[in-house]
Write a protein that holds these residues in place. Structure first.
Motif: not given
Length: 315
Positions: A251-273
């Motif tokens: 079971l891997r953590i793919d680094i492209p998935d990490i980069v996708a997290i970095l590229d997301a815009d987090y202006e809105d604060v979610s309950s998950q955050y």
């Protein structure tokens, strides 16, 4: 079962954060060379051969041992380093790193590599003196009550005979290129260790560096949000990893998935955050509790106990 899982809880979170930091360093290094690098085939695996492993283009390039010990003597780390050396012997190419909370105090006039070799020489000498009662013999024959060192040998050389293990250990000390010369302490801003208090700022600093290269949103809020989402990704992964421990496919953590997290815009604060941030604040308080002798002191002897988290009780 250990009734006090505090050291393991702290070590579990420390391990995940160091893995994240190392991956972010890999991302930063690649982007500095080629801003269009896709990271396709790059991934990280936790709790497999070692605490974590980095894969590039599908090939493992480094093994990592993490130890959140307060102790600094080499004897506290020698078995982990020995296991790392055996894994490197089994695979030519990858590098091996030890990540520690405190600086390791090496024997006088010895390098890390020489200290590991001396530990192995001790096992060889022990076997020369008493072949049928040595650690090597007990490892191969799965003798009840065998030491942790014997268990490490068995795990690394499962199908080896006594003679084959003995010859492998002699080969390792005779030719450092087989293992020990590929082992080093991981460096953190010129230091050979990284305290629990220091790792969060390091991760956020590396996030900021990467965001600057990517040209996206680079605010304090963006960095804090990305940091907490990455921590959640590791938590989810480790939970799945424990549930699928016997699965044949890694079971891997793919680094492209990490980069996708970095590229997301987090202006809105979610309950998950908010949940991820709450957990991180709780963990920081947990570490403060552990480090205050008025409130907490570790158990005197955890030898032979199994950790509630499925990890080494003193990790």
């Amino acid at each position: 079962m250990i009734h006090d899982a505090t050291p393991s809880w702290s070590g579990y979170n420390y391990q995940g954060k160091l893995a994240l930091h190392y991956v972010l360093c890999h991302i930063h290094e690649k982007l500095m060379t080629d801003p269009t690098y896709t990271f396709r085939g790059d991934s990280i695996v936790l709790e497999n051969n070692e605490d974590f492993e980095l894969f590039v283009n599908g090939v493992v390039v480094s093994f990592h041992q993490v130890k959140a010990y307060k102790k600094q003597s080499f004897s506290s780390y020698c078995e982990a380093l020995f296991g790392l050396a055996l894994n490197l012997y089994n695979q030519t190419g990858p590098l091996g790193y030890i990540h520690t909370w405190k600086v390791i105090n090496l024997p006088v006039d010895k390098s890390l590599q020489q200290a590991i070799e001396d530990f192995i020489r001790g096992l060889i000498s022990e076997h020369d003196a008493a072949p049928t009662s040595s650690t090597i013999f007990k490892a191969v024959n799965v003798t009840p009550g065998r030491s942790k060192t014997a268990k490490i040998i068995k795990q690394a050389f499962d199908n080896f005979t006594v003679v084959q293990v003995y010859d492998a250990l002699k080969a390792i000390v005779a030719d450092p290129l087989l293992a020990t010369s590929r082992i080093q302490c991981c460096m953190y801003n010129g230091e050979t260790c990284c305290s629990i208090d220091y790792i969060n700022p390091l991760i956020k600093s590396k996030l900021q560096d990467i965001l600057a290269i990517r040209g996206g949103v680079n605010t304090t809020k963006q960095i804090d949000s990305g940091f907490h989402y990455l921590l959640e990704m590791v938590d989810v992964y480790v939970t799945k990893r424990h549930l699928q421990k016997q699965a044949s496919e890694l079971l891997r953590i793919d680094i492209p998935d990490i980069v996708a997290i970095l590229d997301a815009d987090y202006e809105d604060v979610s309950s998950q955050y908010l949940a991820a941030e709450f957990k991180e604040r709780f963990i920081c308080l947990f570490d403060e509790f552990m480090n205050n002798p008025d409130y907490y002191s570790p158990p005197e002897n955890l030898e032979g106990f199994v950790c509630n988290l499925g990890m080494d009780p003193v990790s």
